[in-house]
Structure formats: structure tokens, C-alpha cells
Write a protein that holds these residues in place. Sequence first.
Motif, PDB file in Angstrom:
ATOM      1  N   ALA A  50       0.837  -1.212   0.000  1.00 41.04           N
ATOM      2  CA  ALA A  50       0.000   0.000   0.000  1.00 41.04           C
ATOM      3  C   ALA A  50       0.868   1.257   0.000  1.00 41.04           C
ATOM      4  CB  ALA A  50      -0.942  -0.002   1.204  1.00 41.04           C
ATOM      5  N   TRP A  51       1.854   1.272   0.912  1.00 39.30           N
ATOM      6  CA  TRP A  51       2.673   2.480   1.040  1.00 39.30           C
ATOM      7  C   TRP A  51       3.886   2.459   0.130  1.00 39.30           C
ATOM      8  CZ3 TRP A  51       0.433   6.412   3.285  1.00 39.30           C
ATOM      9  CH2 TRP A  51      -0.636   6.143   4.144  1.00 39.30           C
ATOM     10  N   GLY A  52       4.541   1.316  -0.019  1.00 39.12           N
ATOM     11  CA  GLY A  52       5.766   1.246  -0.821  1.00 39.12           C
ATOM     12  C   GLY A  52       5.536   1.150  -2.312  1.00 39.12           C
ATOM     13  N   GLU A  53       4.399   0.626  -2.725  1.00 37.79           N
ATOM     14  CA  GLU A  53       4.138   0.475  -4.156  1.00 37.79           C
ATOM     15  C   GLU A  53       3.124   1.486  -4.685  1.00 37.79           C
ATOM     16  OE1 GLU A  53       5.730  -1.491  -6.195  1.00 37.79           O
ATOM     17  OE2 GLU A  53       6.840  -2.658  -4.732  1.00 37.79           O
ATOM     18  N   ILE A  54       2.158   1.877  -3.872  1.00 34.80           N
ATOM     19  CA  ILE A  54       1.110   2.766  -4.368  1.00 34.80           C
ATOM     20  C   ILE A  54       1.350   4.218  -3.946  1.00 34.80           C
ATOM     21  CG2 ILE A  54      -1.373   3.245  -4.374  1.00 34.80           C
ATOM     22  CD1 ILE A  54      -0.487   0.628  -5.850  1.00 34.80           C
ATOM     23  N   TRP A  55       1.504   4.448  -2.640  1.00 31.73           N
ATOM     24  CA  TRP A  55       1.671   5.836  -2.181  1.00 31.73           C
ATOM     25  C   TRP A  55       2.984   6.445  -2.663  1.00 31.73           C
ATOM     26  CZ3 TRP A  55      -1.220   9.440   0.645  1.00 31.73           C
ATOM     27  CH2 TRP A  55      -2.472   9.003   1.052  1.00 31.73           C
ATOM     28  N   THR A  56       3.955   5.647  -3.050  1.00 33.51           N
ATOM     29  CA  THR A  56       5.228   6.186  -3.532  1.00 33.51           C
ATOM     30  C   THR A  56       5.244   6.390  -5.045  1.00 33.51           C
ATOM     31  OG1 THR A  56       6.131   3.952  -3.712  1.00 33.51           O
ATOM     32  CG2 THR A  56       6.577   5.158  -1.659  1.00 33.51           C
ATOM     33  N   ARG A  57       4.192   5.998  -5.721  1.00 36.00           N
ATOM     34  CA  ARG A  57       4.167   6.148  -7.172  1.00 36.00           C
ATOM     35  C   ARG A  57       4.163   7.623  -7.573  1.00 36.00           C
ATOM     36  NH1 ARG A  57       3.016   2.357 -10.642  1.00 36.00           N
ATOM     37  NH2 ARG A  57       2.050   3.889 -12.013  1.00 36.00           N
ATOM     38  N   PRO A  58       4.779   7.918  -8.726  1.00 33.25           N
ATOM     39  CA  PRO A  58       4.634   9.265  -9.278  1.00 33.25           C
ATOM     40  C   PRO A  58       3.250   9.387  -9.923  1.00 33.25           C
ATOM     41  CG  PRO A  58       5.910   7.890 -10.768  1.00 33.25           C
ATOM     42  CD  PRO A  58       5.632   7.049  -9.533  1.00 33.25           C
ATOM     43  N   GLY A  59       2.889  10.534 -10.325  1.00 29.79           N
ATOM     44  CA  GLY A  59       1.645  10.696 -11.071  1.00 29.79           C
ATOM     45  C   GLY A  59       0.560  11.401 -10.295  1.00 29.79           C
ATOM     46  N   LEU A  60       0.472  11.174  -9.012  1.00 31.97           N
ATOM     47  CA  LEU A  60      -0.457  11.901  -8.155  1.00 31.97           C
ATOM     48  C   LEU A  60       0.318  12.384  -6.939  1.00 31.97           C
ATOM     49  CD1 LEU A  60      -3.581   9.507  -8.016  1.00 31.97           C
ATOM     50  CD2 LEU A  60      -3.332  11.590  -9.388  1.00 31.97           C
ATOM     51  N   ASP A  61       0.058  13.609  -6.541  1.00 29.09           N
ATOM     52  CA  ASP A  61       0.706  14.071  -5.316  1.00 29.09           C
ATOM     53  C   ASP A  61      -0.067  13.546  -4.099  1.00 29.09           C
ATOM     54  OD1 ASP A  61      -1.524  15.728  -4.927  1.00 29.09           O
ATOM     55  OD2 ASP A  61      -0.492  17.524  -5.626  1.00 29.09           O
ATOM     56  N   ARG A  62       0.518  13.728  -2.955  1.00 34.43           N
ATOM     57  CA  ARG A  62      -0.111  13.183  -1.734  1.00 34.43           C
ATOM     58  C   ARG A  62      -1.435  13.846  -1.414  1.00 34.43           C
ATOM     59  NH1 ARG A  62       4.942  12.133   2.352  1.00 34.43           N
ATOM     60  NH2 ARG A  62       6.082  10.759   0.916  1.00 34.43           N
ATOM     61  N   ARG A  63      -1.585  15.112  -1.752  1.00 33.97           N
ATOM     62  CA  ARG A  63      -2.870  15.773  -1.518  1.00 33.97           C
ATOM     63  C   ARG A  63      -3.973  15.070  -2.300  1.00 33.97           C
ATOM     64  NH1 ARG A  63      -3.811  20.942  -0.505  1.00 33.97           N
ATOM     65  NH2 ARG A  63      -4.774  21.205  -2.536  1.00 33.97           N
ATOM     66  N   MET A  64      -3.699  14.778  -3.559  1.00 31.96           N
ATOM     67  CA  MET A  64      -4.690  14.089  -4.397  1.00 31.96           C
ATOM     68  C   MET A  64      -4.943  12.680  -3.872  1.00 31.96           C
ATOM     69  SD  MET A  64      -6.706  14.166  -7.068  1.00 31.96           S
ATOM     70  CE  MET A  64      -6.142  15.421  -8.206  1.00 31.96           C
ATOM     71  N   ARG A  65      -3.866  11.996  -3.495  1.00 31.42           N
ATOM     72  CA  ARG A  65      -4.041  10.636  -2.954  1.00 31.42           C
ATOM     73  C   ARG A  65      -4.892  10.673  -1.678  1.00 31.42           C
ATOM     74  NH1 ARG A  65      -1.131   7.036  -5.822  1.00 31.42           N
ATOM     75  NH2 ARG A  65       0.615   7.868  -7.010  1.00 31.42           N
ATOM     76  N   SER A  66      -4.694  11.695  -0.851  1.00 28.62           N
ATOM     77  CA  SER A  66      -5.511  11.809   0.358  1.00 28.62           C
ATOM     78  C   SER A  66      -6.975  12.051   0.010  1.00 28.62           C
ATOM     79  CB  SER A  66      -4.998  12.940   1.255  1.00 28.62           C
ATOM     80  OG  SER A  66      -3.938  12.485   2.057  1.00 28.62           O
ATOM     81  N   ALA A  67      -7.257  12.923  -0.946  1.00 24.74           N
ATOM     82  CA  ALA A  67      -8.648  13.192  -1.336  1.00 24.74           C
ATOM     83  C   ALA A  67      -9.309  11.912  -1.857  1.00 24.74           C
ATOM     84  CB  ALA A  67      -8.695  14.296  -2.397  1.00 24.74           C
ATOM     85  N   ILE A  68      -8.591  11.169  -2.665  1.00 24.58           N
ATOM     86  CA  ILE A  68      -9.128   9.898  -3.188  1.00 24.58           C
ATOM     87  C   ILE A  68      -9.345   8.909  -2.051  1.00 24.58           C
ATOM     88  CG2 ILE A  68      -8.537   7.885  -4.594  1.00 24.58           C
ATOM     89  CD1 ILE A  68      -6.989   9.906  -6.430  1.00 24.58           C
ATOM     90  N   THR A  69      -8.391   8.839  -1.153  1.00 24.87           N
ATOM     91  CA  THR A  69      -8.490   7.897  -0.030  1.00 24.87           C
ATOM     92  C   THR A  69      -9.689   8.222   0.849  1.00 24.87           C
ATOM     93  OG1 THR A  69      -6.106   7.539  -0.086  1.00 24.87           O
ATOM     94  CG2 THR A  69      -7.246   6.937   1.952  1.00 24.87           C
ATOM     95  N   LEU A  70      -9.881   9.500   1.158  1.00 24.82           N
ATOM     96  CA  LEU A  70     -11.047   9.881   1.961  1.00 24.82           C
ATOM     97  C   LEU A  70     -12.337   9.432   1.273  1.00 24.82           C
ATOM     98  CD1 LEU A  70     -10.051  13.475   3.145  1.00 24.82           C
ATOM     99  CD2 LEU A  70     -10.118  11.378   4.535  1.00 24.82           C
ATOM    100  N   THR A  71     -12.435   9.693  -0.016  1.00 25.96           N
ATOM    101  CA  THR A  71     -13.641   9.321  -0.755  1.00 25.96           C
ATOM    102  C   THR A  71     -13.855   7.808  -0.742  1.00 25.96           C
ATOM    103  OG1 THR A  71     -13.331  11.250  -2.174  1.00 25.96           O
ATOM    104  CG2 THR A  71     -14.831   9.545  -2.962  1.00 25.96           C
ATOM    105  N   ALA A  72     -12.778   7.067  -0.963  1.00 26.96           N
ATOM    106  CA  ALA A  72     -12.898   5.601  -0.974  1.00 26.96           C
ATOM    107  C   ALA A  72     -13.336   5.076   0.392  1.00 26.96           C
ATOM    108  CB  ALA A  72     -11.567   4.979  -1.393  1.00 26.96           C
ATOM    109  N   LEU A  73     -12.799   5.659   1.448  1.00 30.29           N
ATOM    110  CA  LEU A  73     -13.159   5.199   2.794  1.00 30.29           C
ATOM    111  C   LEU A  73     -14.606   5.549   3.135  1.00 30.29           C
ATOM    112  CD1 LEU A  73      -9.793   6.015   4.582  1.00 30.29           C
ATOM    113  CD2 LEU A  73     -10.695   3.742   4.017  1.00 30.29           C
ATOM    114  N   ILE A  74     -15.074   6.693   2.655  1.00 30.61           N
ATOM    115  CA  ILE A  74     -16.494   7.029   2.840  1.00 30.61           C
ATOM    116  C   ILE A  74     -17.349   5.998   2.099  1.00 30.61           C
ATOM    117  CG2 ILE A  74     -18.305   8.722   2.336  1.00 30.61           C
ATOM    118  CD1 ILE A  74     -16.041  10.891   2.542  1.00 30.61           C
TER     119      ILE A  74
END
Length: 135
Positions: A51-75
Motif C-alpha cells: 500500500a505504502w511502498g508500491e502505491i503511495w510512492t508512485r509518481p503521477g499523483l501528489d499526496r494531496r490528491m491521494r488523500s482526497a481519493i483515499t477519503l472518498t474511498a473510505l467514505i
Amino acid sequence: MSSDSRRTEEQAHAEGTAVRREVLSDAHVDRAEAAKDGFTTEFQDFISRYAWGEIWTRPGLDRRMRSAITLTALIAAGHWEEFEMHVRAALRNGLSRDEIKEVLLQSAIYLSVPSANNAFKHAKQVLDALDAEDA
């Protein structure tokens, strides 16, 4: 899923743990590591490495965007304990409280008003707790 196929699992784990610490905090990762036992060790390794080493470290989306997506997915999935943890993470990743509010409002349209209502309740609890810690 890493963009570098030469990276080893150990490297992914180390980089994932570093990102996990930056996003979720040292205290959270330390608690998770201390709670590992024979039943959960492999799952914790999976989380750090994949989750963290393969996905959150990927280029292409910054952490702000990843957080927004994560919040939505968890909702969407109704994972409220994880949602609360990721509200804190979203702030660490640079989302403002107003931006988190916008994510929740957006979720009302595409997920459901009851889901967003519950998300607002949980997010407010986190934000109020953070305010109390700062007081």
C-alpha cells in the motif's frame, strides 16, 4: 505496481514505511509495529510494502490528491476508523479543512447524503480533537 521494476521488496518496504510515517505519523507506525504478533506481522508487512511502498510512492499523483481519493474511498466503503485516521493524514498531506469539507460535499453527490453526513460527523470529531490538542 512500482514504476521501477528493479526495486526489491525490501526497498519497497523501507520506502513504504518512510512514507507511512510521513503520512500517518511516527506514533501511528510505532503503535502498529509494536502490536505486531505472529498473526498480524505478514499483514503489516503487506501494508508497508504494497500500500505504502508500491502505491503511495508512485509518481503521477501528489499526496494531496491521494488523500482526497483515499477519503472518498473510505467514505464509500464505510470504513470510519480508517477515515478518521486519513482525515489527520490529509491535513499532514497539505489539504486544508475547507478542502476536506469540499471532498465530503462532493461525496454527498456521488455516494449518498447519509454517507456524507456520517463523514462530516467523523471528520468533525477528528478536527475537534486536534483543536483540543492545540489548546
